[in-house]
Design a protein around this motif. Structure first.
Motif, PDB file in Angstrom:
ATOM      1  N   ALA A  25      -5.554 -41.311 -23.261  1.00 49.92           N
ATOM      2  CA  ALA A  25      -4.832 -40.176 -22.689  1.00 49.92           C
ATOM      3  C   ALA A  25      -4.443 -39.170 -23.764  1.00 49.92           C
ATOM      4  O   ALA A  25      -4.435 -37.959 -23.527  1.00 49.92           O
ATOM      5  CB  ALA A  25      -3.584 -40.675 -21.953  1.00 49.92           C
ATOM      6  N   MET A  26      -4.125 -39.664 -24.955  1.00 54.72           N
ATOM      7  CA  MET A  26      -3.795 -38.754 -26.059  1.00 54.72           C
ATOM      8  C   MET A  26      -5.026 -37.991 -26.536  1.00 54.72           C
ATOM      9  O   MET A  26      -4.917 -36.835 -26.966  1.00 54.72           O
ATOM     10  CB  MET A  26      -3.150 -39.536 -27.204  1.00 54.72           C
ATOM     11  N   LEU A  27      -6.174 -38.623 -26.458  1.00 56.58           N
ATOM     12  CA  LEU A  27      -7.413 -37.915 -26.775  1.00 56.58           C
ATOM     13  C   LEU A  27      -7.650 -36.809 -25.751  1.00 56.58           C
ATOM     14  O   LEU A  27      -8.050 -35.686 -26.098  1.00 56.58           O
ATOM     15  CB  LEU A  27      -8.595 -38.890 -26.793  1.00 56.58           C
ATOM     16  N   PHE A  28      -7.369 -37.112 -24.496  1.00 55.07           N
ATOM     17  CA  PHE A  28      -7.475 -36.118 -23.429  1.00 55.07           C
ATOM     18  C   PHE A  28      -6.505 -34.965 -23.685  1.00 55.07           C
ATOM     19  O   PHE A  28      -6.859 -33.785 -23.553  1.00 55.07           O
ATOM     20  CB  PHE A  28      -7.177 -36.798 -22.090  1.00 55.07           C
ATOM     21  N   ALA A  29      -5.273 -35.313 -24.077  1.00 53.75           N
ATOM     22  CA  ALA A  29      -4.275 -34.285 -24.377  1.00 53.75           C
ATOM     23  C   ALA A  29      -4.681 -33.445 -25.586  1.00 53.75           C
ATOM     24  O   ALA A  29      -4.387 -32.241 -25.644  1.00 53.75           O
ATOM     25  CB  ALA A  29      -2.919 -34.954 -24.630  1.00 53.75           C
ATOM     26  N   TYR A  30      -5.361 -34.088 -26.534  1.00 56.25           N
ATOM     27  CA  TYR A  30      -5.837 -33.375 -27.726  1.00 56.25           C
ATOM     28  C   TYR A  30      -6.837 -32.286 -27.340  1.00 56.25           C
ATOM     29  O   TYR A  30      -6.782 -31.151 -27.843  1.00 56.25           O
ATOM     30  CB  TYR A  30      -6.466 -34.370 -28.689  1.00 56.25           C
ATOM     31  N   VAL A  31      -7.745 -32.617 -26.420  1.00 51.02           N
ATOM     32  CA  VAL A  31      -8.724 -31.621 -25.951  1.00 51.02           C
ATOM     33  C   VAL A  31      -7.997 -30.490 -25.228  1.00 51.02           C
ATOM     34  O   VAL A  31      -8.301 -29.300 -25.424  1.00 51.02           O
ATOM     35  CB  VAL A  31      -9.763 -32.274 -25.030  1.00 51.02           C
ATOM     36  N   LEU A  32      -7.029 -30.841 -24.395  1.00 53.32           N
ATOM     37  CA  LEU A  32      -6.248 -29.814 -23.688  1.00 53.32           C
ATOM     38  C   LEU A  32      -5.581 -28.859 -24.670  1.00 53.32           C
ATOM     39  O   LEU A  32      -5.603 -27.632 -24.497  1.00 53.32           O
ATOM     40  CB  LEU A  32      -5.174 -30.482 -22.821  1.00 53.32           C
ATOM     41  N   ILE A  47     -15.988 -42.395  -8.838  1.00 53.70           N
ATOM     42  CA  ILE A  47     -17.036 -43.416  -8.741  1.00 53.70           C
ATOM     43  C   ILE A  47     -16.546 -44.787  -9.202  1.00 53.70           C
ATOM     44  O   ILE A  47     -17.327 -45.742  -9.282  1.00 53.70           O
ATOM     45  CB  ILE A  47     -18.291 -43.006  -9.556  1.00 53.70           C
ATOM     46  N   GLY A  48     -15.246 -44.898  -9.494  1.00 53.34           N
ATOM     47  CA  GLY A  48     -14.675 -46.211  -9.774  1.00 53.34           C
ATOM     48  C   GLY A  48     -14.538 -46.595 -11.229  1.00 53.34           C
ATOM     49  O   GLY A  48     -14.212 -47.741 -11.541  1.00 53.34           O
ATOM     50  N   VAL A  49     -14.755 -45.664 -12.138  1.00 56.76           N
ATOM     51  CA  VAL A  49     -14.566 -45.969 -13.562  1.00 56.76           C
ATOM     52  C   VAL A  49     -13.065 -46.101 -13.840  1.00 56.76           C
ATOM     53  O   VAL A  49     -12.279 -45.289 -13.357  1.00 56.76           O
ATOM     54  CB  VAL A  49     -15.171 -44.849 -14.447  1.00 56.76           C
ATOM     55  N   PRO A  50     -12.620 -47.131 -14.580  1.00 57.42           N
ATOM     56  CA  PRO A  50     -11.188 -47.293 -14.884  1.00 57.42           C
ATOM     57  C   PRO A  50     -10.592 -46.027 -15.489  1.00 57.42           C
ATOM     58  O   PRO A  50     -11.270 -45.271 -16.194  1.00 57.42           O
ATOM     59  CB  PRO A  50     -11.171 -48.454 -15.889  1.00 57.42           C
ATOM     60  N   VAL A  51      -9.293 -45.811 -15.213  1.00 55.18           N
ATOM     61  CA  VAL A  51      -8.632 -44.580 -15.626  1.00 55.18           C
ATOM     62  C   VAL A  51      -8.732 -44.358 -17.125  1.00 55.18           C
ATOM     63  O   VAL A  51      -9.036 -43.247 -17.590  1.00 55.18           O
ATOM     64  CB  VAL A  51      -7.147 -44.600 -15.189  1.00 55.18           C
ATOM     65  N   ALA A  52      -8.459 -45.399 -17.910  1.00 54.27           N
ATOM     66  CA  ALA A  52      -8.470 -45.248 -19.367  1.00 54.27           C
ATOM     67  C   ALA A  52      -9.834 -44.797 -19.868  1.00 54.27           C
ATOM     68  O   ALA A  52      -9.943 -43.876 -20.691  1.00 54.27           O
ATOM     69  CB  ALA A  52      -8.074 -46.567 -20.033  1.00 54.27           C
ATOM     70  N   LEU A  88      -1.687 -49.660 -24.274  1.00 55.96           N
ATOM     71  CA  LEU A  88      -1.932 -48.827 -25.455  1.00 55.96           C
ATOM     72  C   LEU A  88      -3.343 -48.228 -25.433  1.00 55.96           C
ATOM     73  O   LEU A  88      -3.563 -47.135 -25.963  1.00 55.96           O
ATOM     74  CB  LEU A  88      -1.718 -49.643 -26.730  1.00 55.96           C
ATOM     75  N   PHE A  89      -4.289 -48.928 -24.820  1.00 57.15           N
ATOM     76  CA  PHE A  89      -5.639 -48.378 -24.676  1.00 57.15           C
ATOM     77  C   PHE A  89      -5.620 -47.158 -23.750  1.00 57.15           C
ATOM     78  O   PHE A  89      -6.275 -46.144 -24.018  1.00 57.15           O
ATOM     79  CB  PHE A  89      -6.587 -49.451 -24.129  1.00 57.15           C
ATOM     80  N   VAL A  90      -4.843 -47.265 -22.662  1.00 55.21           N
ATOM     81  CA  VAL A  90      -4.676 -46.121 -21.761  1.00 55.21           C
ATOM     82  C   VAL A  90      -4.044 -44.949 -22.509  1.00 55.21           C
ATOM     83  O   VAL A  90      -4.488 -43.801 -22.406  1.00 55.21           O
ATOM     84  CB  VAL A  90      -3.811 -46.510 -20.546  1.00 55.21           C
ATOM     85  N   MET A 102       0.984 -39.217 -19.767  1.00 54.56           N
ATOM     86  CA  MET A 102       0.180 -38.775 -20.907  1.00 54.56           C
ATOM     87  C   MET A 102      -0.750 -37.621 -20.544  1.00 54.56           C
ATOM     88  O   MET A 102      -1.062 -36.787 -21.397  1.00 54.56           O
ATOM     89  CB  MET A 102      -0.648 -39.942 -21.453  1.00 54.56           C
ATOM     90  N   ILE A 103      -1.179 -37.556 -19.284  1.00 56.93           N
ATOM     91  CA  ILE A 103      -2.062 -36.462 -18.864  1.00 56.93           C
ATOM     92  C   ILE A 103      -1.252 -35.214 -18.509  1.00 56.93           C
ATOM     93  O   ILE A 103      -1.565 -34.104 -18.954  1.00 56.93           O
ATOM     94  CB  ILE A 103      -2.916 -36.894 -17.640  1.00 56.93           C
ATOM     95  N   MET A 104      -0.204 -35.402 -17.718  1.00 55.88           N
ATOM     96  CA  MET A 104       0.536 -34.269 -17.161  1.00 55.88           C
ATOM     97  C   MET A 104       1.530 -33.647 -18.136  1.00 55.88           C
ATOM     98  O   MET A 104       1.738 -32.424 -18.116  1.00 55.88           O
ATOM     99  CB  MET A 104       1.272 -34.698 -15.890  1.00 55.88           C
ATOM    100  N   ALA A 105       2.160 -34.460 -18.954  1.00 48.48           N
ATOM    101  CA  ALA A 105       3.209 -33.932 -19.840  1.00 48.48           C
ATOM    102  C   ALA A 105       2.694 -32.815 -20.760  1.00 48.48           C
ATOM    103  O   ALA A 105       3.354 -31.773 -20.891  1.00 48.48           O
ATOM    104  CB  ALA A 105       3.837 -35.063 -20.643  1.00 48.48           C
ATOM    105  N   PRO A 106       1.528 -32.987 -21.429  1.00 50.71           N
ATOM    106  CA  PRO A 106       1.050 -31.885 -22.288  1.00 50.71           C
ATOM    107  C   PRO A 106       0.768 -30.593 -21.529  1.00 50.71           C
ATOM    108  O   PRO A 106       0.827 -29.507 -22.106  1.00 50.71           O
ATOM    109  CB  PRO A 106      -0.244 -32.453 -22.900  1.00 50.71           C
ATOM    110  N   ILE A 107       0.471 -30.695 -20.223  1.00 49.19           N
ATOM    111  CA  ILE A 107       0.196 -29.501 -19.420  1.00 49.19           C
ATOM    112  C   ILE A 107       1.495 -28.871 -18.925  1.00 49.19           C
ATOM    113  O   ILE A 107       1.705 -27.659 -19.034  1.00 49.19           O
ATOM    114  CB  ILE A 107      -0.703 -29.858 -18.218  1.00 49.19           C
TER     115      ILE A 107
END
Length: 460
Positions: free
Chosen positions: A320-327, A16-21, A314-316, A372-377
């Motif tokens: 992304a690290m928060l996303f990795a934390y959940v993963l 829906i167009g929300v920025p990636v970060a 750095l905001f991205v 940052m998204i793919m590496a932890p996976i």
């Protein structure tokens, strides 16, 4: 269920167009609130820790700042002059010189779009005037500019090192030979095309011109030695080397070359001036220039732009690290790894899947966010399959290079389109033939680990 909710929320927000970060952070936040027992306080703490506890990330703002000074301060022009004097006399030499200049600038900037902008804005017009087809020139510069994230120091490599906790110095070492090999491959292809299309060459300017252009470019070339030499020699960490690079780039830009800043237009030696007097005058001018730089509009503009780019990146990374934390807390990577190992998936097949996944992701996302998204996976799976972490990192970086040239989010395409004034569709067509070479290079890097690992193993 948690994994499904996390990824569904992420893709819906991006669609829906929300920025990636923001999509990364918001999807992580919603998943934590509705599917885990963590509190919002832990989220705030994790976002703070994601940047503050990763010492390597401090190098990113410094490299961005040094790149800004060098891009604006005439270093690119001097590197191009040296490159043209070196290889311009070969058939297709101006295009080869552009590739060489991109390689040299990549080694002082760490950024792919910055390399295309700095080199392309100067050489594209010159190549067109010399008889090169504009689409060939644009494709060459766009592709050579991708070396900005492969030849160290590389911001994308720093992000990978932070995401996987591997050595940033070893990643830099591993990028040297692939970067040189890619640059050489581009030059070979250019030479073959130049022979077939009878592209022009320039007369050899002479050894004296070669030496003089090399001396004028030494301000930028010394930064390569300063940064990489200090890292490889064990004298400084990548973060420390980046800080030194920012200071050095400022001094070269403002005091040595004097293309911008308070000393702009001030000669090193006036006509008839005594050499000793000129030396004393310039030494005194340095502290004065440092003080005046705080109020200089050009220097302030470069610092502000560097700060803006750093904050965005750095905001991205933080989100992304928060996303990795959940993963990680939900053991999603571990579950995927266990499933693939149970299936008996061999390493070579896994690497094919990785390349396909990263190439698709590169069409829609910025390289640092993908890492940052793919590496932890993907990293835990690669480790279980016995793939070297440094080799795996270079594979990811080369995939990010390809992402710079693929629509709709290929950053190099936007930069080249802006420089040439052509449409995005025209720029995509100009870069399309070079993608085949890049894919061959990706296959070599993927299945010949020695290309990436030879230098790190030799130095350690």
């Amino acid at each position: 269920m948690t994994a499904l909710a996390l990824f569904a929320c992420l893709f819906i927000l991006m669609f829906i167009g929300v920025p990636v970060a923001i999509s990364l952070g918001l999807s992580s936040l919603l998943t934590i609130l509705f599917f885990t027992n963590d509190s919002l306080a832990s989220v705030a703490l994790k976002m703070f820790e994601s940047v503050s506890e990763h010492y390597t990330l401090l190098a990113i703002p410094f490299f961005i700042l040094s790149s800004s000074f060098l891009s604006t301060g005439g270093v690119a022009r001097r590197l191009i002059d040296f490159a043209i004097a070196s290889v311009g006399h070969v058939r297709g030499g101006l295009a080869m010189a552009s590739v060489l200049a991109c390689m040299l600038f990549a080694a002082v900037s760490g950024s792919s779009p910055a390399t295309v902008a700095a080199i392309g804005s100067i050489v594209l017009v010159g190549m067109a005037r010399s008889g090169y087809p504009l689409d060939f020139a644009a494709g060459t510069i766009s592709t050579a500019g991708t070396l900005g994230i492969l030849i160290p120091p590389s911001i994308v490599m720093l992000v990978y090192a932070s995401a996987t906790e591997v050595s940033a110095a070893r990643m830099f070492e591993a990028g040297v030979i692939p970067g040189l090999l890619m640059g050489l491959s581009l030059m070979v292809v250019i030479y073959i095309v130049a022979i077939k299309k009878n592209l022009p060459s320039q007369p050899f300017p002479g050894v004296r011109t070669l030496m003089s252009t090399g001396a004028r470019a030494m301000g930028g070339l010394m930064l390569i030695i300063l940064v990489l030499g200090s890292i490889y020699g064990g004298v400084a960490s990548p973060t420390e080397a980046a800080a030194v690079a920012a200071v050095y780039a400022y001094l070269v830009c403002v005091w040595v070359y004097r293309d911008v800043g308070p000393l702009k237009g001030v000669k090193w030696r006036n006509e008839g001036e005594n050499l000793v007097v000129a030396l004393i005058r310039n030494i005194i001018a340095l502290p004065v220039a440092i003080v005046k730089s705080a109020f200089d509009q050009e220097v302030g503009k470069m610092i502000k732009e560097s700060a803006r780019v750093s904050v965005v990146l750095l905001f991205v990374i933080a989100n992304a690290m928060l996303f990795a934390y959940v993963l990680t807390t939900e053991q999603i990577p571990h579950g995927i790894a266990s499933t693939l190992v149970e299936w008996g998936l061999p390493a070579w097949a896994f690497l094919i899947l990785v390349n396909i996944l990263l190439l698709v992701a590169g069409n829609f996302m910025e390289p640092s966010a993908i890492i940052m998204i793919m590496a932890p996976i993907l990293f835990p799976i690669a480790m279980q399959l016995g793939i070297d972490p440094i080799h795996f990192g270079i594979i990811m970086v080369v995939n990010m290079e390809l992402g710079m040239l693929t629509p709709p989010v290929g950053l190099n395409l936007f930069v080249t389109s802006g420089i040439t004034g052509k449409s995005m569709l025209w720029t995509i067509k100009a870069c399309a033939p070079w993608l085949g070479l890049m894919l061959i290079f990706l296959a070599m890097i993927t299945y010949i680990p020695a290309i990436s690992l030879f230098l790190p193993e030799m130095l350690h």
